[in-house]
Design a protein around this motif. Structure first.
Motif, PDB file in Angstrom:
ATOM      1  N   HIS A 108      76.782  63.725  40.608  1.00 32.23           N
ATOM      2  CA  HIS A 108      77.186  63.239  38.849  1.00 32.23           C
ATOM      3  C   HIS A 108      75.682  63.881  38.490  1.00 32.23           C
ATOM      4  CE1 HIS A 108      78.709  61.644  35.545  1.00 32.23           C
ATOM      5  NE2 HIS A 108      77.720  60.878  35.011  1.00 32.23           N
ATOM      6  N   GLU A 109      74.309  63.217  38.702  1.00 31.31           N
ATOM      7  CA  GLU A 109      73.514  63.260  37.771  1.00 31.31           C
ATOM      8  C   GLU A 109      72.741  64.670  38.198  1.00 31.31           C
ATOM      9  OE1 GLU A 109      72.942  61.087  35.683  1.00 31.31           O
ATOM     10  OE2 GLU A 109      74.024  59.586  36.796  1.00 31.31           O
ATOM     11  N   HIS A 112      75.179  66.894  35.464  1.00 35.88           N
ATOM     12  CA  HIS A 112      74.561  66.221  34.018  1.00 35.88           C
ATOM     13  C   HIS A 112      72.990  67.926  33.743  1.00 35.88           C
ATOM     14  CE1 HIS A 112      76.127  63.435  32.447  1.00 35.88           C
ATOM     15  NE2 HIS A 112      76.071  62.342  33.184  1.00 35.88           N
ATOM     16  N   GLU A 181      80.349  63.667  30.374  1.00 38.17           N
ATOM     17  CA  GLU A 181      80.487  62.273  31.283  1.00 38.17           C
ATOM     18  C   GLU A 181      81.575  62.682  32.000  1.00 38.17           C
ATOM     19  OE1 GLU A 181      78.690  60.378  33.315  1.00 38.17           O
ATOM     20  OE2 GLU A 181      77.507  60.614  31.116  1.00 38.17           O
ATOM     21  N   TYR A 217      82.468  53.756  29.970  1.00 33.93           N
ATOM     22  CA  TYR A 217      81.339  54.765  28.713  1.00 33.93           C
ATOM     23  C   TYR A 217      82.649  55.143  27.937  1.00 33.93           C
ATOM     24  CZ  TYR A 217      77.875  56.403  31.143  1.00 33.93           C
ATOM     25  OH  TYR A 217      76.096  56.589  31.801  1.00 33.93           O
TER      26      TYR A 217
HETATM   27 ZN   LIG Z   1      76.802  60.805  33.506  1.00 32.72          ZN
END
Ligand SMILES: [Zn+2]
Length: 243
Positions: A108-109, A112, A181, A217
């Motif tokens: 996931h990171e 980004h 996200e 989020y």
């Molecule tokens: Zn994230």
């Protein structure tokens, strides 16, 4: 006096329900992500790679060579991508272990980092909103509180709506964060699958981990909306009672 409606004795049922709903959302989303993380950090992924190795493999595949994967100093679930320093910072459990949680969070990171490298449009909007959002989130509550003391004057009323606008900026930022996200998580699963970094039986767990994280989020955004609604209803209700 507006203070009566704000502090003591002024909280009516609707106010209490809105406060309770925001609180429940926060508690539920945090315990959900904690619980899911606690579960999946115990379960080793079948592909036997650490979070750091997963992150590096995906970066290499996308020819992103100026981003470093580093062990973070923070607590669990403090993983992030820093677009200025160009680092993917992974908390020690994610960096060092081969759990399903490590695999999902690391991917996931890196998602980004890929968004940044490919100029994903919502990142640009989010970055543009960021400076305003920092100011707004620091001062919105203070301004609304002060405005309620002077609410009988027109300055107080103007201040109140300035404060609400600040909450609005925070809400807008949180709203724009959602596609960022969700997209990072979608990229994570796609990369894990196309690069054969995840066994079929581990995909469901990875998705659960990412969904739980994404929900925090959503909860943050909803809680801002509830706060705006509560404050506006308080003032509108207060006016009605005075009239
Ligand atoms: Zn994230």
């Amino acid at each position: 006096m507006m203070l009566l409606y704000y502090g003591y004795g002024g909280l009516d049922t609707v106010q209490l329900i809105l406060i309770g709903a925001a609180l429940l959302l926060a508690v539920f989303s945090q315990s959900k992500v904690r619980g899911t993380y606690e579960k999946y950090k115990q379960i080793p992924a079948n592909t036997n790679l650490t979070g750091a190795q997963i992150a590096q493999t995906i970066l290499d595949h996308h020819n992103i060579h100026d981003v470093q994967v580093v062990p973070g100093q923070g607590a669990e679930l403090s993983d992030f991508y820093d677009p200025k320093k160009k680092i993917v910072s992974l908390s020690s459990n994610i960096y060092n272990t081969n759990s399903i949680a490590a695999m999902a969070v690391a991917a996931h990171e890196v998602g980004h980092a890929i968004q940044h490298a490919t100029d994903y449009k919502f990142i640009a909007i989010r970055n543009r909103l960021l400076p305003m959002t920092i100011v707004a989130s620091n001062f919105s509550m203070l301004i609304v509180m002060l405005s309620l003391i002077f609410y009988s004057s027109s300055i107080g009323q103007t201040m109140f709506w300035v404060g609400i606008a600040m909450y609005g900026i925070v809400g807008l930022f949180q709203l724009v964060t959602l596609p960022v996200e969700f997209d990072a998580s979608k990229r994570a699963i796609n990369n894990l699958q196309t690069l054969n970094l995840v066994a079929d039986e581990d995909i469901a767990g990875s998705k659960q981990m990412l969904n739980a994280a994404a929900f925090t989020y959503v909860a943050a955004f909803l809680s801002t909306i509830l706060t705006i609604l509560r404050l506006v209803l308080m003032v509108v209700g207060g006016n009605r009672r005075r009239n």
